[in-house]
Design a protein around this motif. Structure first.
Motif, PDB file in Angstrom:
ATOM      1  N   MET A 139      -6.449 -12.207  12.089  1.00 39.69           N
ATOM      2  CA  MET A 139      -5.186 -12.780  11.681  1.00 39.69           C
ATOM      3  C   MET A 139      -4.153 -12.451  12.749  1.00 39.69           C
ATOM      4  SD  MET A 139      -2.695 -11.910   8.398  1.00 39.69           S
ATOM      5  CE  MET A 139      -3.613 -10.483   7.986  1.00 39.69           C
ATOM      6  N   LEU A 140      -3.264 -13.403  12.992  1.00 41.18           N
ATOM      7  CA  LEU A 140      -2.160 -13.200  13.917  1.00 41.18           C
ATOM      8  C   LEU A 140      -0.876 -12.971  13.132  1.00 41.18           C
ATOM      9  CD1 LEU A 140      -2.843 -16.051  16.505  1.00 41.18           C
ATOM     10  CD2 LEU A 140      -3.398 -13.622  16.709  1.00 41.18           C
ATOM     11  N   ILE A 141      -0.141 -11.946  13.511  1.00 46.75           N
ATOM     12  CA  ILE A 141       1.170 -11.684  12.927  1.00 46.75           C
ATOM     13  C   ILE A 141       2.173 -11.693  14.072  1.00 46.75           C
ATOM     14  CG2 ILE A 141       2.639 -10.003  11.755  1.00 46.75           C
ATOM     15  CD1 ILE A 141       0.167  -9.024  10.252  1.00 46.75           C
ATOM     16  N   GLU A 142       3.188 -12.542  13.953  1.00 48.08           N
ATOM     17  CA  GLU A 142       4.194 -12.613  15.001  1.00 48.08           C
ATOM     18  C   GLU A 142       4.782 -11.223  15.238  1.00 48.08           C
ATOM     19  OE1 GLU A 142       8.271 -15.010  16.185  1.00 48.08           O
ATOM     20  OE2 GLU A 142       7.154 -15.625  14.403  1.00 48.08           O
ATOM     21  N   THR A 143       4.835 -10.834  16.499  1.00 50.94           N
ATOM     22  CA  THR A 143       5.315  -9.506  16.864  1.00 50.94           C
ATOM     23  C   THR A 143       6.814  -9.555  17.137  1.00 50.94           C
ATOM     24  OG1 THR A 143       3.168  -9.069  17.868  1.00 50.94           O
ATOM     25  CG2 THR A 143       4.928  -7.529  18.377  1.00 50.94           C
ATOM     26  N   THR A 144       7.554  -8.739  16.404  1.00 48.10           N
ATOM     27  CA  THR A 144       9.003  -8.656  16.587  1.00 48.10           C
ATOM     28  C   THR A 144       9.336  -7.436  17.440  1.00 48.10           C
ATOM     29  OG1 THR A 144       9.339  -7.238  14.664  1.00 48.10           O
ATOM     30  CG2 THR A 144       9.341  -9.638  14.269  1.00 48.10           C
ATOM     31  N   ASP A 145      10.601  -7.318  17.797  1.00 50.96           N
ATOM     32  CA  ASP A 145      11.043  -6.153  18.543  1.00 50.96           C
ATOM     33  C   ASP A 145      10.801  -4.868  17.742  1.00 50.96           C
ATOM     34  OD1 ASP A 145      12.399  -5.309  21.076  1.00 50.96           O
ATOM     35  OD2 ASP A 145      13.761  -4.400  19.605  1.00 50.96           O
ATOM     36  N   VAL A 146      10.962  -4.948  16.427  1.00 48.83           N
ATOM     37  CA  VAL A 146      10.716  -3.782  15.562  1.00 48.83           C
ATOM     38  C   VAL A 146       9.250  -3.358  15.655  1.00 48.83           C
ATOM     39  CG1 VAL A 146      10.678  -2.986  13.157  1.00 48.83           C
ATOM     40  CG2 VAL A 146      12.624  -4.309  14.019  1.00 48.83           C
ATOM     41  N   HIS A 147       8.329  -4.332  15.676  1.00 47.21           N
ATOM     42  CA  HIS A 147       6.908  -4.007  15.813  1.00 47.21           C
ATOM     43  C   HIS A 147       6.639  -3.329  17.153  1.00 47.21           C
ATOM     44  CE1 HIS A 147       6.261  -7.609  12.974  1.00 47.21           C
ATOM     45  NE2 HIS A 147       6.084  -6.498  12.263  1.00 47.21           N
ATOM     46  N   PHE A 148       7.209  -3.918  18.227  1.00 42.79           N
ATOM     47  CA  PHE A 148       7.016  -3.305  19.546  1.00 42.79           C
ATOM     48  C   PHE A 148       7.549  -1.880  19.563  1.00 42.79           C
ATOM     49  CE2 PHE A 148       6.660  -7.704  21.404  1.00 42.79           C
ATOM     50  CZ  PHE A 148       5.426  -7.524  22.019  1.00 42.79           C
ATOM     51  N   ALA A 149       8.724  -1.669  18.982  1.00 47.58           N
ATOM     52  CA  ALA A 149       9.327  -0.328  18.967  1.00 47.58           C
ATOM     53  C   ALA A 149       8.403   0.672  18.269  1.00 47.58           C
ATOM     54  CB  ALA A 149      10.696  -0.362  18.288  1.00 47.58           C
ATOM     55  N   ALA A 150       7.824   0.275  17.154  1.00 47.88           N
ATOM     56  CA  ALA A 150       6.908   1.165  16.435  1.00 47.88           C
ATOM     57  C   ALA A 150       5.688   1.487  17.286  1.00 47.88           C
ATOM     58  CB  ALA A 150       6.480   0.534  15.109  1.00 47.88           C
ATOM     59  N   LEU A 151       5.086   0.472  17.882  1.00 46.49           N
ATOM     60  CA  LEU A 151       3.893   0.690  18.702  1.00 46.49           C
ATOM     61  C   LEU A 151       4.204   1.580  19.904  1.00 46.49           C
ATOM     62  CD1 LEU A 151       2.437  -2.925  18.553  1.00 46.49           C
ATOM     63  CD2 LEU A 151       1.452  -0.886  17.469  1.00 46.49           C
ATOM     64  N   ILE A 152       5.349   1.356  20.541  1.00 48.67           N
ATOM     65  CA  ILE A 152       5.746   2.175  21.688  1.00 48.67           C
ATOM     66  C   ILE A 152       5.924   3.630  21.276  1.00 48.67           C
ATOM     67  CG2 ILE A 152       7.642   2.595  23.320  1.00 48.67           C
ATOM     68  CD1 ILE A 152       7.919  -0.568  23.385  1.00 48.67           C
ATOM     69  N   ALA A 153       6.451   3.842  20.068  1.00 46.00           N
ATOM     70  CA  ALA A 153       6.662   5.198  19.557  1.00 46.00           C
ATOM     71  C   ALA A 153       5.360   5.846  19.073  1.00 46.00           C
ATOM     72  CB  ALA A 153       7.684   5.171  18.421  1.00 46.00           C
ATOM     73  N   GLY A 154       4.257   5.092  19.137  1.00 44.97           N
ATOM     74  CA  GLY A 154       2.978   5.637  18.692  1.00 44.97           C
ATOM     75  C   GLY A 154       2.770   5.542  17.198  1.00 44.97           C
ATOM     76  N   ALA A 155       3.587   4.706  16.544  1.00 42.59           N
ATOM     77  CA  ALA A 155       3.492   4.538  15.093  1.00 42.59           C
ATOM     78  C   ALA A 155       2.924   3.160  14.768  1.00 42.59           C
ATOM     79  CB  ALA A 155       4.879   4.689  14.464  1.00 42.59           C
ATOM     80  N   ALA A 156       2.500   3.016  13.540  1.00 40.90           N
ATOM     81  CA  ALA A 156       2.017   1.723  13.071  1.00 40.90           C
ATOM     82  C   ALA A 156       3.182   0.917  12.519  1.00 40.90           C
ATOM     83  CB  ALA A 156       0.969   1.923  11.979  1.00 40.90           C
ATOM     84  N   PRO A 157       3.210  -0.387  12.798  1.00 41.41           N
ATOM     85  CA  PRO A 157       4.218  -1.219  12.142  1.00 41.41           C
ATOM     86  C   PRO A 157       4.038  -1.131  10.629  1.00 41.41           C
ATOM     87  CG  PRO A 157       3.211  -2.396  13.965  1.00 41.41           C
ATOM     88  CD  PRO A 157       2.404  -1.142  13.748  1.00 41.41           C
ATOM     89  N   GLU A 158       5.133  -1.278   9.907  1.00 41.97           N
ATOM     90  CA  GLU A 158       5.128  -1.116   8.450  1.00 41.97           C
ATOM     91  C   GLU A 158       4.007  -1.905   7.784  1.00 41.97           C
ATOM     92  OE1 GLU A 158       8.122  -1.842   4.708  1.00 41.97           O
ATOM     93  OE2 GLU A 158       8.979  -1.543   6.697  1.00 41.97           O
ATOM     94  N   GLY A 159       3.262  -1.221   6.932  1.00 39.52           N
ATOM     95  CA  GLY A 159       2.198  -1.841   6.156  1.00 39.52           C
ATOM     96  C   GLY A 159       0.880  -1.976   6.886  1.00 39.52           C
ATOM     97  N   LEU A 160       0.811  -1.506   8.118  1.00 41.12           N
ATOM     98  CA  LEU A 160      -0.403  -1.641   8.916  1.00 41.12           C
ATOM     99  C   LEU A 160      -0.842  -0.284   9.444  1.00 41.12           C
ATOM    100  CD1 LEU A 160       0.707  -4.748  11.029  1.00 41.12           C
ATOM    101  CD2 LEU A 160      -0.855  -4.766   9.070  1.00 41.12           C
ATOM    102  N   THR A 161      -2.063  -0.228   9.934  1.00 40.96           N
ATOM    103  CA  THR A 161      -2.530   0.917  10.704  1.00 40.96           C
ATOM    104  C   THR A 161      -2.796   0.413  12.119  1.00 40.96           C
ATOM    105  OG1 THR A 161      -4.846   0.512  10.115  1.00 40.96           O
ATOM    106  CG2 THR A 161      -3.603   2.016   8.692  1.00 40.96           C
ATOM    107  N   VAL A 162      -3.055   1.315  13.034  1.00 40.93           N
ATOM    108  CA  VAL A 162      -3.337   0.935  14.422  1.00 40.93           C
ATOM    109  C   VAL A 162      -4.719   1.444  14.798  1.00 40.93           C
ATOM    110  CG1 VAL A 162      -2.610   1.187  16.836  1.00 40.93           C
ATOM    111  CG2 VAL A 162      -0.899   0.987  15.037  1.00 40.93           C
ATOM    112  N   ALA A 163      -5.457   0.636  15.547  1.00 42.52           N
ATOM    113  CA  ALA A 163      -6.803   1.005  15.977  1.00 42.52           C
ATOM    114  C   ALA A 163      -6.812   2.368  16.653  1.00 42.52           C
ATOM    115  CB  ALA A 163      -7.349  -0.054  16.939  1.00 42.52           C
TER     116      ALA A 163
END
Length: 155
Positions: free
Chosen positions: A1-25
């Motif tokens: 599934m594709l989820i449009e990536t927002t600046d908030v998502h990028f900020a979370a990933l850069i900080a080493g966190a998962a975007p809300e409601g998701l986990t990261v590989a």
């Protein structure tokens, strides 16, 4: 599934966190420098064209990222790029995501052609594009990435 990536998502990933409601590989999807570059690219392309960046999500887990790598050119041609977390490679993720991107492009009246580039030695990515109907039409040498094959498919 594709989820449009927002600046908030990028900020979370850069900080080493998962975007809300998701986990990261396991191991993350990319390092902070690459994520910052993708965030900036999305902001630049977003001034002219949205959506332009997506998270690859499988079973609630971010397993990679994909995006347009430049503002559409020749009017209706978009170039895509994608990367799968190292811990999730060789599982068909890229093939499924490129298919989903092509479905998006077919439904977007602004797009008639999708292009991509692969390193000449990146056989896995070449197979992904071939499996999705791309044809190799050219080659070039990039200052940073070296020799590349150029691919395209009409949508």
């Amino acid at each position: 599934m594709l989820i449009e990536t927002t600046d908030v998502h990028f900020a979370a990933l850069i900080a080493g966190a998962a975007p809300e409601g998701l986990t990261v590989a396991e191991g993350g999807v990319e390092g902070p420098e690459v994520l910052e570059m993708l965030r900036d690219l999305s902001a630049t392309v977003g001034e002219a064209f949205t959506p332009n960046a997506w998270m690859m999500v499988e079973d609630g887990e971010v397993v990679g990222l994909c995006s347009l790598v430049r503002v559409p050119y020749v009017g209706d041609t978009v170039m895509i790029g994608y990367g799968v977390a190292e811990s999730r490679r060789r599982r068909g993720v890229a093939r499924r995501v490129v298919a989903a991107l092509l479905d998006w492009a077919r439904g977007d009246g602004r797009v008639s052609t999708v292009t991509a580039e692969t390193a000449v030695d990146n056989l896995a990515s070449q197979r992904v594009l071939e499996a999705n109907g791309f044809e190799r039409f050219d080659s070039r040498t990039d200052e940073e990435d070296g020799p590349l094959f150029c691919w395209r498919v009409s949508v």
